[in-house]
Motif scaffolding. Sequence first.
Motif, PDB file in Angstrom:
ATOM      1  N   ALA A   1       0.840  -1.183   0.000  1.00 56.30           N
ATOM      2  CA  ALA A   1       0.000   0.000   0.000  1.00 56.30           C
ATOM      3  C   ALA A   1       0.878   1.237   0.000  1.00 56.30           C
ATOM      4  CB  ALA A   1      -0.898   0.001   1.229  1.00 56.30           C
ATOM      5  N   VAL A   2       0.438   2.236  -0.687  1.00 54.70           N
ATOM      6  CA  VAL A   2       1.168   3.488  -0.760  1.00 54.70           C
ATOM      7  C   VAL A   2       1.056   4.244   0.549  1.00 54.70           C
ATOM      8  CG1 VAL A   2       1.242   5.718  -1.907  1.00 54.70           C
ATOM      9  CG2 VAL A   2       0.877   3.664  -3.242  1.00 54.70           C
ATOM     10  N   ILE A   3      -0.092   4.155   1.184  1.00 55.28           N
ATOM     11  CA  ILE A   3      -0.334   4.918   2.396  1.00 55.28           C
ATOM     12  C   ILE A   3      -0.679   3.956   3.523  1.00 55.28           C
ATOM     13  CG2 ILE A   3      -2.749   5.251   1.767  1.00 55.28           C
ATOM     14  CD1 ILE A   3      -2.681   7.907   3.183  1.00 55.28           C
ATOM     15  N   ARG A  61     -13.588  20.919   9.665  1.00 57.63           N
ATOM     16  CA  ARG A  61     -13.011  21.205   8.340  1.00 57.63           C
ATOM     17  C   ARG A  61     -11.762  20.354   8.114  1.00 57.63           C
ATOM     18  NH1 ARG A  61     -13.765  23.027   3.320  1.00 57.63           N
ATOM     19  NH2 ARG A  61     -12.049  24.276   2.596  1.00 57.63           N
ATOM     20  N   LEU A  62     -10.938  20.252   9.155  1.00 57.35           N
ATOM     21  CA  LEU A  62      -9.729  19.434   9.068  1.00 57.35           C
ATOM     22  C   LEU A  62     -10.083  17.987   8.766  1.00 57.35           C
ATOM     23  CD1 LEU A  62      -6.647  19.046   9.482  1.00 57.35           C
ATOM     24  CD2 LEU A  62      -7.151  18.675  11.900  1.00 57.35           C
ATOM     25  N   ARG A  63     -11.088  17.481   9.445  1.00 55.24           N
ATOM     26  CA  ARG A  63     -11.527  16.097   9.222  1.00 55.24           C
ATOM     27  C   ARG A  63     -11.939  15.893   7.769  1.00 55.24           C
ATOM     28  NH1 ARG A  63     -13.018  11.530  11.428  1.00 55.24           N
ATOM     29  NH2 ARG A  63     -14.844  10.417  10.676  1.00 55.24           N
ATOM     30  N   GLU A  64     -12.725  16.816   7.220  1.00 55.90           N
ATOM     31  CA  GLU A  64     -13.171  16.700   5.830  1.00 55.90           C
ATOM     32  C   GLU A  64     -11.995  16.709   4.861  1.00 55.90           C
ATOM     33  OE1 GLU A  64     -15.716  20.078   5.562  1.00 55.90           O
ATOM     34  OE2 GLU A  64     -17.331  19.146   6.716  1.00 55.90           O
ATOM     35  N   VAL A  65     -11.059  17.624   5.082  1.00 60.42           N
ATOM     36  CA  VAL A  65      -9.898  17.737   4.192  1.00 60.42           C
ATOM     37  C   VAL A  65      -9.030  16.492   4.281  1.00 60.42           C
ATOM     38  CG1 VAL A  65      -7.747  19.019   3.796  1.00 60.42           C
ATOM     39  CG2 VAL A  65      -9.890  20.258   4.144  1.00 60.42           C
ATOM     40  N   LEU A  66      -8.786  16.011   5.508  1.00 60.53           N
ATOM     41  CA  LEU A  66      -7.941  14.827   5.668  1.00 60.53           C
ATOM     42  C   LEU A  66      -8.586  13.584   5.078  1.00 60.53           C
ATOM     43  CD1 LEU A  66      -6.387  15.267   9.228  1.00 60.53           C
ATOM     44  CD2 LEU A  66      -5.391  15.796   6.997  1.00 60.53           C
ATOM     45  N   LEU A  67      -9.899  13.441   5.234  1.00 59.30           N
ATOM     46  CA  LEU A  67     -10.578  12.299   4.623  1.00 59.30           C
ATOM     47  C   LEU A  67     -10.467  12.353   3.098  1.00 59.30           C
ATOM     48  CD1 LEU A  67     -13.758  11.902   6.871  1.00 59.30           C
ATOM     49  CD2 LEU A  67     -11.776  10.360   6.718  1.00 59.30           C
ATOM     50  N   HIS A  72      -7.683  10.324  -1.892  1.00 57.89           N
ATOM     51  CA  HIS A  72      -6.828  10.530  -3.062  1.00 57.89           C
ATOM     52  C   HIS A  72      -5.574   9.671  -2.996  1.00 57.89           C
ATOM     53  CE1 HIS A  72      -9.496  13.650  -4.252  1.00 57.89           C
ATOM     54  NE2 HIS A  72      -9.096  14.515  -3.341  1.00 57.89           N
ATOM     55  N   LEU A  73      -5.097   9.389  -1.775  1.00 59.76           N
ATOM     56  CA  LEU A  73      -3.892   8.582  -1.610  1.00 59.76           C
ATOM     57  C   LEU A  73      -4.178   7.087  -1.598  1.00 59.76           C
ATOM     58  CD1 LEU A  73      -2.065  10.753   1.076  1.00 59.76           C
ATOM     59  CD2 LEU A  73      -1.474  10.526  -1.340  1.00 59.76           C
ATOM     60  N   GLY A  74      -5.455   6.715  -1.668  1.00 67.15           N
ATOM     61  CA  GLY A  74      -5.812   5.311  -1.766  1.00 67.15           C
ATOM     62  C   GLY A  74      -5.988   4.590  -0.440  1.00 67.15           C
ATOM     63  N   ALA A  75      -6.209   5.311   0.627  1.00 67.88           N
ATOM     64  CA  ALA A  75      -6.405   4.687   1.936  1.00 67.88           C
ATOM     65  C   ALA A  75      -7.818   4.118   2.046  1.00 67.88           C
ATOM     66  CB  ALA A  75      -6.175   5.702   3.051  1.00 67.88           C
ATOM     67  N   THR A  76      -7.947   3.054   2.803  1.00 65.85           N
ATOM     68  CA  THR A  76      -9.274   2.502   3.077  1.00 65.85           C
ATOM     69  C   THR A  76      -9.985   3.411   4.067  1.00 65.85           C
ATOM     70  OG1 THR A  76      -8.540   1.187   4.965  1.00 65.85           O
ATOM     71  CG2 THR A  76      -8.383   0.152   2.780  1.00 65.85           C
ATOM     72  N   LEU A  89       0.649   9.658   9.524  1.00 63.27           N
ATOM     73  CA  LEU A  89       0.534   8.715   8.427  1.00 63.27           C
ATOM     74  C   LEU A  89       1.888   8.463   7.807  1.00 63.27           C
ATOM     75  CD1 LEU A  89      -0.697  10.252   5.142  1.00 63.27           C
ATOM     76  CD2 LEU A  89      -0.488  11.683   7.128  1.00 63.27           C
ATOM     77  N   ARG A  90       1.985   7.369   7.095  1.00 62.44           N
ATOM     78  CA  ARG A  90       3.196   7.030   6.367  1.00 62.44           C
ATOM     79  C   ARG A  90       2.823   6.901   4.902  1.00 62.44           C
ATOM     80  NH1 ARG A  90       6.138   2.349   8.781  1.00 62.44           N
ATOM     81  NH2 ARG A  90       7.035   4.011  10.003  1.00 62.44           N
ATOM     82  N   VAL A  91       3.552   7.612   4.058  1.00 66.43           N
ATOM     83  CA  VAL A  91       3.344   7.544   2.610  1.00 66.43           C
ATOM     84  C   VAL A  91       4.672   7.141   1.993  1.00 66.43           C
ATOM     85  CG1 VAL A  91       2.613   8.781   0.543  1.00 66.43           C
ATOM     86  CG2 VAL A  91       1.647   9.415   2.755  1.00 66.43           C
ATOM     87  N   GLU A  92       4.679   5.997   1.317  1.00 64.22           N
ATOM     88  CA  GLU A  92       5.872   5.473   0.647  1.00 64.22           C
ATOM     89  C   GLU A  92       7.100   5.504   1.549  1.00 64.22           C
ATOM     90  OE1 GLU A  92       6.430   7.377  -3.119  1.00 64.22           O
ATOM     91  OE2 GLU A  92       4.451   6.785  -3.834  1.00 64.22           O
ATOM     92  N   GLY A  93       6.940   5.101   2.788  1.00 64.39           N
ATOM     93  CA  GLY A  93       8.067   5.011   3.711  1.00 64.39           C
ATOM     94  C   GLY A  93       8.445   6.295   4.410  1.00 64.39           C
ATOM     95  N   VAL A  94       7.715   7.370   4.192  1.00 64.23           N
ATOM     96  CA  VAL A  94       7.999   8.644   4.857  1.00 64.23           C
ATOM     97  C   VAL A  94       6.896   8.917   5.879  1.00 64.23           C
ATOM     98  CG1 VAL A  94       8.304  11.132   4.558  1.00 64.23           C
ATOM     99  CG2 VAL A  94       9.187   9.556   2.827  1.00 64.23           C
ATOM    100  N   ASP A  95       7.304   9.188   7.113  1.00 65.65           N
ATOM    101  CA  ASP A  95       6.347   9.486   8.175  1.00 65.65           C
ATOM    102  C   ASP A  95       5.984  10.955   8.152  1.00 65.65           C
ATOM    103  OD1 ASP A  95       6.360   6.886   9.136  1.00 65.65           O
ATOM    104  OD2 ASP A  95       8.070   7.267  10.452  1.00 65.65           O
ATOM    105  N   PHE A  96       4.675  11.225   8.265  1.00 66.59           N
ATOM    106  CA  PHE A  96       4.167  12.589   8.335  1.00 66.59           C
ATOM    107  C   PHE A  96       3.325  12.731   9.597  1.00 66.59           C
ATOM    108  CE2 PHE A  96       4.942  12.180   3.809  1.00 66.59           C
ATOM    109  CZ  PHE A  96       5.464  13.414   3.468  1.00 66.59           C
TER     110      PHE A  96
END
Length: 195
Positions: A1-3, A61-67, A72-76, A89-96
Amino acid sequence: AVIAAVGRRPGLAQRIHPYRAGAPGQTNPTAPTTGGVWSPERWRRVRPAREHARSGRLAQRLREVLLGMCAHLGATREESDRIVEDQCLRVEGVDFALRLNPANQHLEFFGDCGRPAPYEEVELHRHLLVEALSNETPGLCFALHPVSGHIVARGSLFLPAVDQDGWLCTALLLTALTRINELREKFAFTPHGHP
């Protein structure tokens, strides 16, 4: 998974940025000076009621944007809910790590590049300073974390102006991801991972 949802892991948020809850006794110079020791529970108790109302609208608003961003990133849906809750979150091995700054209403994210190898620190810092002069991406910068010594990408967007679908947030996060991967290819970093 990418995310992937990173989940609550001790040290992740503190290593990436100093504004999240610290370990017991950790001092945060940006925290309210009501005792000097930062704790989110203490901060929530001292904020005025008006800020709570504004924070509630911004949190929604934050919840809506993050969802939207997670979609878009392909998360379930389950991963998205966990990312919104933990704000990591982790995207392609990078922690955010993500946070809402109620003072300026900015959605901020911090991407961990890792700790530079000692023999490349000077050259990496020089490279980042030169890049800062030609940075064509507003809202994105790189810095040295004052405690962990990690290089951190910091993105910032004015949340009320961000589209509800999360496209702008996704684009800035993926731009940061690309820049982080470029740095990791060009310079040596100590092994990634959490303390």
